[in-house]
Design a protein around this motif. Structure first.
Motif, mmCIF file in Angstrom:
data_model
loop_
_atom_site.group_PDB
_atom_site.id
_atom_site.type_symbol
_atom_site.label_atom_id
_atom_site.label_comp_id
_atom_site.label_asym_id
_atom_site.label_seq_id
_atom_site.Cartn_x
_atom_site.Cartn_y
_atom_site.Cartn_z
ATOM 1 N N SER A 174 -4.684 97.834 -22.161
ATOM 2 C CA SER A 174 -5.388 98.240 -21.914
ATOM 3 C C SER A 174 -6.869 99.078 -22.063
ATOM 4 C CB SER A 174 -4.789 99.663 -19.966
ATOM 5 O OG SER A 174 -4.274 100.086 -21.978
ATOM 6 N N GLY A 175 -6.383 99.197 -23.653
ATOM 7 C CA GLY A 175 -7.896 99.093 -23.884
ATOM 8 C C GLY A 175 -9.361 98.359 -24.214
ATOM 9 N N THR A 198 -10.580 95.878 -13.578
ATOM 10 C CA THR A 198 -11.416 94.493 -12.884
ATOM 11 C C THR A 198 -12.704 93.780 -13.639
ATOM 12 O OG1 THR A 198 -10.002 94.791 -11.261
ATOM 13 C CG2 THR A 198 -11.101 92.768 -10.337
ATOM 14 N N ILE A 199 -12.497 92.416 -13.766
ATOM 15 C CA ILE A 199 -13.822 91.542 -14.632
ATOM 16 C C ILE A 199 -14.498 90.512 -13.972
ATOM 17 C CG2 ILE A 199 -14.789 90.256 -16.897
ATOM 18 C CD1 ILE A 199 -12.498 92.197 -17.967
ATOM 19 N N THR A 217 -10.312 96.029 -25.339
ATOM 20 C CA THR A 217 -9.978 93.962 -25.333
ATOM 21 C C THR A 217 -10.682 93.142 -25.029
ATOM 22 O OG1 THR A 217 -8.210 94.535 -25.084
ATOM 23 C CG2 THR A 217 -8.415 95.148 -27.504
ATOM 24 N N PRO A 232 -15.541 99.127 -20.409
ATOM 25 C CA PRO A 232 -14.940 98.246 -21.751
ATOM 26 C C PRO A 232 -13.570 97.942 -21.353
ATOM 27 C CG PRO A 232 -15.540 100.591 -23.060
ATOM 28 C CD PRO A 232 -15.787 100.432 -20.782
ATOM 29 N N SER A 233 -12.638 98.778 -21.112
ATOM 30 C CA SER A 233 -11.330 98.444 -20.772
ATOM 31 C C SER A 233 -10.916 97.623 -20.077
ATOM 32 C CB SER A 233 -10.599 99.763 -20.177
ATOM 33 O OG SER A 233 -8.943 99.286 -19.722
ATOM 34 N N SER A 234 -9.937 96.293 -20.776
ATOM 35 C CA SER A 234 -9.865 95.633 -20.270
ATOM 36 C C SER A 234 -8.715 95.398 -18.762
ATOM 37 C CB SER A 234 -9.045 94.248 -21.206
ATOM 38 O OG SER A 234 -8.548 94.381 -21.708
ATOM 39 N N GLY A 235 -8.937 96.288 -18.661
ATOM 40 C CA GLY A 235 -7.375 96.536 -17.276
ATOM 41 C C GLY A 235 -8.210 96.727 -16.072
ATOM 42 N N PHE A 264 -17.143 87.678 -12.758
ATOM 43 C CA PHE A 264 -18.283 86.675 -13.707
ATOM 44 C C PHE A 264 -19.082 86.205 -13.055
ATOM 45 C CE2 PHE A 264 -15.132 85.506 -17.775
ATOM 46 C CZ PHE A 264 -14.380 86.180 -17.551
ATOM 47 N N ASN A 299 -19.983 95.633 -28.102
ATOM 48 C CA ASN A 299 -18.973 96.936 -27.854
ATOM 49 C C ASN A 299 -17.200 96.107 -28.913
ATOM 50 O OD1 ASN A 299 -17.141 99.426 -28.086
ATOM 51 N ND2 ASN A 299 -16.399 98.373 -26.364
ATOM 52 N N PHE A 329 -13.909 84.487 -25.350
ATOM 53 C CA PHE A 329 -15.254 85.794 -25.805
ATOM 54 C C PHE A 329 -15.892 85.502 -27.067
ATOM 55 C CE2 PHE A 329 -15.591 89.988 -25.701
ATOM 56 C CZ PHE A 329 -16.039 91.058 -26.854
ATOM 57 N N TYR A 344 -6.601 84.233 -12.979
ATOM 58 C CA TYR A 344 -7.534 84.414 -12.803
ATOM 59 C C TYR A 344 -7.185 82.799 -12.577
ATOM 60 C CZ TYR A 344 -9.964 88.371 -14.640
ATOM 61 O OH TYR A 344 -10.446 89.300 -14.782
#
Lengths: 114, 110
Positions: free
Chosen positions: B93-94, A102-103, B96, A97-100, A105, A55, A45, B36
């Motif tokens: 869940s925040g 789905t992201i 990060t 921004p929540s990494s919960g 790429f 952020n 990251f 992933y």
């Protein structure tokens, strides 16, 4: 297809030069994160932008900087390039921004520093 | 540092079921477990995510025991196109970022 597009796909720069990489996020996604992936390693990251503000930032020096635009597209700028900056640079977008969440790429930009 | 540990590599024959296990001993209460997949020269692609028990989608199944200290990604009847690196992550869940380890390099052999 993730809807995240990056440009350029490949580029070669000389040590000491500056580079700008670009990313268009998936429609509706207001958060963009950038990752650096060296050969044989997992992505690391760099930083995240949410609604045009930084952020969060990983362990990268200040010569790595970024921008996010009102349309949520983003740029990664690297100044004073070093040989170790050679890597795949990945952009990821998400809804918030929540990494919960789905992201998604993009396919990345391959940077070679010679 | 990655919060997960997984095998560096695995080999499998086409048509077999492949199970990749990941340990995440320091998982926090609010962490989700996410896997992933990454093909060469492409960005990682989300496969599956869960919190506990079992989750199944069209690609894979994810098994999470009650203590959540480990998880197993199950790929049914793999094909050559499943050759890739698979990453397991435990995510807060925040706000990060994703923390990737080196992943598991799966090689599917004909």
């Amino acid at each position: 297809e993730t809807g995240v597009t990056q440009s350029p796909t490949h580029l070669i720069k000389t040590r000491g030069q500056q580079v700008t990489l670009r990313c268009s996020s998936q429609s509706g996604h207001n958060t963009v994160s950038w990752y650096q992936q060296a050969l044989g390693q997992g992505p690391q990251f760099i930083f995240q932008y949410y609604r045009e503000e930084e952020n969060g930032r990983g362990n990268f020096p200040p010569r790595f900087s970024g921008l996010q635009f009102p349309n949520y597209s983003s740029e990664l700028n690297v100044n004073a390039l070093e040989l170790d900056d050679s890597a795949l640079y990945l952009c990821a977008s998400s809804i918030g921004p929540s990494s919960g969440n789905t992201i998604y790429f993009g396919e990345g930009s391959w940077l070679t520093v010679v | 540092l990655a919060k997960t540990t997984q095998p560096i590599s695995m080999d499998s024959y086409e048509g077999q079921e492949v199970n990749i296990t990941c340990s995440h001993n320091n998982i926090a209460t609010n962490d989700y477990i996410t896997w992933y997949q990454q093909f060469p020269s492409q960005g990682p692609r989300f496969i599956i995510q869960g919190y506990k028990t079992k989750v199944t989608n069209e690609v894979a199944s994810l098994f999470i025991p009650a203590d959540r200290k480990s998880s197993t990604l199950s790929l049914p009847r793999v094909s050559l196109s499943d050759t890739a690196v698979y990453y397991c992550l435990s995510l807060l869940s925040g706000n990060t970022p994703l923390v990737f380890g080196k992943g598991t390099r799966l090689s599917v052999i004909a």
